[in-house]
Write an enzyme that holds these catalytic residues in place. Structure first.
Site, PDB file in Angstrom:
ATOM      1  N   ASP A  54       0.828  -1.225   0.000  1.00  0.00           N
ATOM      2  CA  ASP A  54       0.000   0.000   0.000  1.00  0.00           C
ATOM      3  C   ASP A  54       0.859   1.270   0.000  1.00  0.00           C
ATOM      4  O   ASP A  54       1.607   1.510   0.943  1.00  0.00           O
ATOM      5  CB  ASP A  54      -0.886  -0.055   1.259  1.00  0.00           C
ATOM      6  CG  ASP A  54      -1.693   1.207   1.513  1.00  0.00           C
ATOM      7  OD1 ASP A  54      -1.784   2.064   0.616  1.00  0.00           O
ATOM      8  OD2 ASP A  54      -2.258   1.308   2.624  1.00  0.00           O
ATOM      9  N   HIS A  97      -3.710   4.544   6.604  1.00  0.00           N
ATOM     10  CA  HIS A  97      -2.654   4.094   5.677  1.00  0.00           C
ATOM     11  C   HIS A  97      -1.269   4.392   6.237  1.00  0.00           C
ATOM     12  O   HIS A  97      -0.980   5.530   6.623  1.00  0.00           O
ATOM     13  CB  HIS A  97      -2.814   4.784   4.320  1.00  0.00           C
ATOM     14  CG  HIS A  97      -4.085   4.436   3.614  1.00  0.00           C
ATOM     15  ND1 HIS A  97      -4.199   3.316   2.823  1.00  0.00           N
ATOM     16  CD2 HIS A  97      -5.294   5.037   3.603  1.00  0.00           C
ATOM     17  CE1 HIS A  97      -5.431   3.260   2.336  1.00  0.00           C
ATOM     18  NE2 HIS A  97      -6.120   4.291   2.793  1.00  0.00           N
TER      19      HIS A  97
HETATM   20 ZN   LIG Z   1      -9.109   0.780   2.912  1.00  0.00          ZN
END
Ligand SMILES: [Zn+2]
Length: 533
Positions: A172, A345
């Protein structure tokens, strides 16, 4: 959507939607182009979901009718999917529950779900055992040592996989360019508790309705401050209900009240949980801000907490929302207040940690725009990954692993068809770039329709009739439109030129184009309609 494919099997990871930008008028959702998959239907063994966010599962209602394969997911992910599919009654998908750490077969591939912390419950990374070795696909993740539900990114499991050897890491990239570490949800919980307790009157907290951890913090803060919680907005009501029923959201009996009960309570005894953090015009928060909610009226001294980030592209809408709130005399706290929001994130420090745990042979940054991928690649290089083993790819660009053991190579394959399919109402894929261009032109300039009826010899027997939309106010510009009509009549005066309808249409187009440019310096879309008798 990501696809992992071997000679015999193909497994799809996630199937999300994008939301349209302002230059895509009328589009409801953007879904992935699955042409590549429909051509390989025979070898698709399943779709595995990493978590329940819309950008990871929102396209399934549109894609499942084309790919009728099992869908694997954790408990909360499947619960959200079922509620999403509930709007599409004709779909009866084969849903398969997966458990953390328990390997499961997807065709010939063995997949293991590894718990990760994210802004939604039950998120997982996936370790995929392939003939080329183990691939680790992180999904969306952060590293939070104090998550609200105790679900930490399982560093030990990742480290064990790293010890055994990970051939490629797909990670990510969203926040890879952001230095430092994400804020813990525990910090947000403390901040919200203080802000709810110190509020003199009503408190409204807006957060993403799938961020159950955040909702948990709001519920606890309210319980501690002697406030009842009322959920407003469809998605907030649905998701709190679903999370309460399944035990993801914990609240004392009677902690939540219905809106009509809330109306009877004193202002300082209520916390409102409202959907609409992005200023969506029809959302509960926007209606509250505009004073159009009907059942609930914000008053001076109320406190609104926007516990979310501003998704790029929504800044204007959120700005308008905040303006409205201030006009009501309401106090507004947003992500500029420290601890009001935490990203889901991983930032740079957490990405370094992920790389150190996995020690992959090859690294491919995923999830994010191109700039995020580039920054993530740079971070991996700085963390000691050999630059020759980092590969930045965009949609439709496959990477291939060839060979075995120490001789394994990662190469770019030939590009495949991929991209965006627009959903507009019941139409999936019928609106393309050409239609969107017309919509943008119409939105910018408006249109002029000119109807004429000609006899076979080219004599004008009806019209010209001019109709406009979005060009000028018709009633106030009768004189101007009369002159436009005259200009067309004049150019059609010579019957010899107008026997051919196409030629006639072109003359009308040119005349009106010139007329509006000369008179108004505008370039409306001109639509000539020529009918022959
Ligand atoms: Zn997500």
């Amino acid at each position: 959507m990501m696809v992992y494919e071997t000679e015999d099997d193909l497994v799809v990871i996630d199937c999300g939607v994008l939301f349209p930008s302002v230059d895509q008028p009328g589009i409801d959702y953007i879904i992935p182009d699955v042409t590549y998959l429909t051509a390989r239907r025979h070898k698709i063994r399943g779709i595995v979901l990493t978590h329940g966010h819309e950008d990871h599962l929102g396209a399934l209602p549109y894609v499942l009718p084309q790919l009728d394969v099992p869908v694997f997911g954790t408990r909360f992910t499947l619960a959200l999917l079922e509620s999403r599919l509930g709007e599409h009654k004709e779909l009866r998908p084969d849903l398969r529950l997966i458990q953390d750490h328990a390997p499961f077969k997807v065709g010939g591939l063995t997949v293991t779900a590894i718990p990760v912390a994210h802004s939604i419950p039950d998120a997982v990374a996936l370790a995929i055992d392939t003939p080329a070795g183990v691939i680790l696909h992180t999904g969306d993740f952060k590293v939070d040592d104090h998550p609200r539900d105790g679900r930490m990114t399982d560093k030990q499991a990742l480290s064990r996989l790293g010890d055994a050897g990970i051939v490629a890491l797909f990670s990510d990239s969203t926040n890879a360019g952001v230095p430092g570490h994400t804020t813990s949800e525990a910090v947000v919980a403390t901040t919200l508790a203080t802000l709810v307790a110190s509020a003199p009157h009503r408190v409204v907290v807006s957060a993403f309705s799938s961020n159950i951890h955040r909702l948990q913090s709001v519920v606890e803060a309210s319980e501690a401050a002697g406030r009842k919680v009322v959920a407003v907005g469809r998605s907030m009501q649905q998701n709190t209900q679903l999370a309460l029923e399944r035990g993801y959201l914990k609240a004392r009996f009677g902690a939540f009240v219905e809106l009509d009960q809330a109306q009877a309570l004193r202002r300082d005894r209520i916390t409102v949980l409202a959907s609409g953090t992005q200023g969506e015009p029809m959302s509960a928060l926007s209606r509250l801000a505009a004073g159009e909610h009907g059942q609930l009226q914000l008053e001076p001294g109320d406190r609104v907490i926007l516990s979310s980030r501003k998704i790029p592209g929504n800044e204007r809408a959120i700005g308008t929302l905040v303006n409205h709130l201030y006009r009501l005399g309401v106090e507004v706290l947003d992500d500029h207040t420290p601890g009001v929001h935490a990203s889901g994130h991983a930032c740079a420090d957490e990405q370094r940690e992920m790389l150190a745990l996995c020690r992959p042979r090859f690294f491919v940054p995923v999830h994010g725009e191109y700039r995020h991928l580039v920054r993530h690649a740079a971070l991996a290089r700085d963390s000691g990954v050999d630059a020759a083993r980092i590969c930045i790819v965009e949609d439709g660009q496959p990477v291939e692993l060839w060979g075995q053991g120490a001789d394994i190579r990662l190469v770019r394959g030939a590009a495949v068809q991929s991209g965006h399919v627009f959903v507009d109402g019941k139409g999936v894929g019928d609106v393309g770039e050409i239609v969107l261009r017309d919509r943008r032109v119409l939105a910018e300039t408006g249109m002029v329709l000119c109807v004429v009826i000609l006899r076979e010899d080219g004599t004008l027997v009806g019209g010209p009739d001019i109709v406009t939309r979005g060009v000028v106010h018709v009633d106030a510009n009768q004189e101007l439109l009369g002159r436009a009509t005259e200009a067309v009549r004049k150019v059609l005066g010579d019957p010899g030129d107008c026997r051919d309808a196409a030629n006639c249409a072109e003359k009308i187009r040119q005349t009106l184009r010139r007329f509006f440019r000369r008179e108004l310096d505008r370039r409306p879309l001109i639509l000539p309609v020529v009918m022959s008798m």
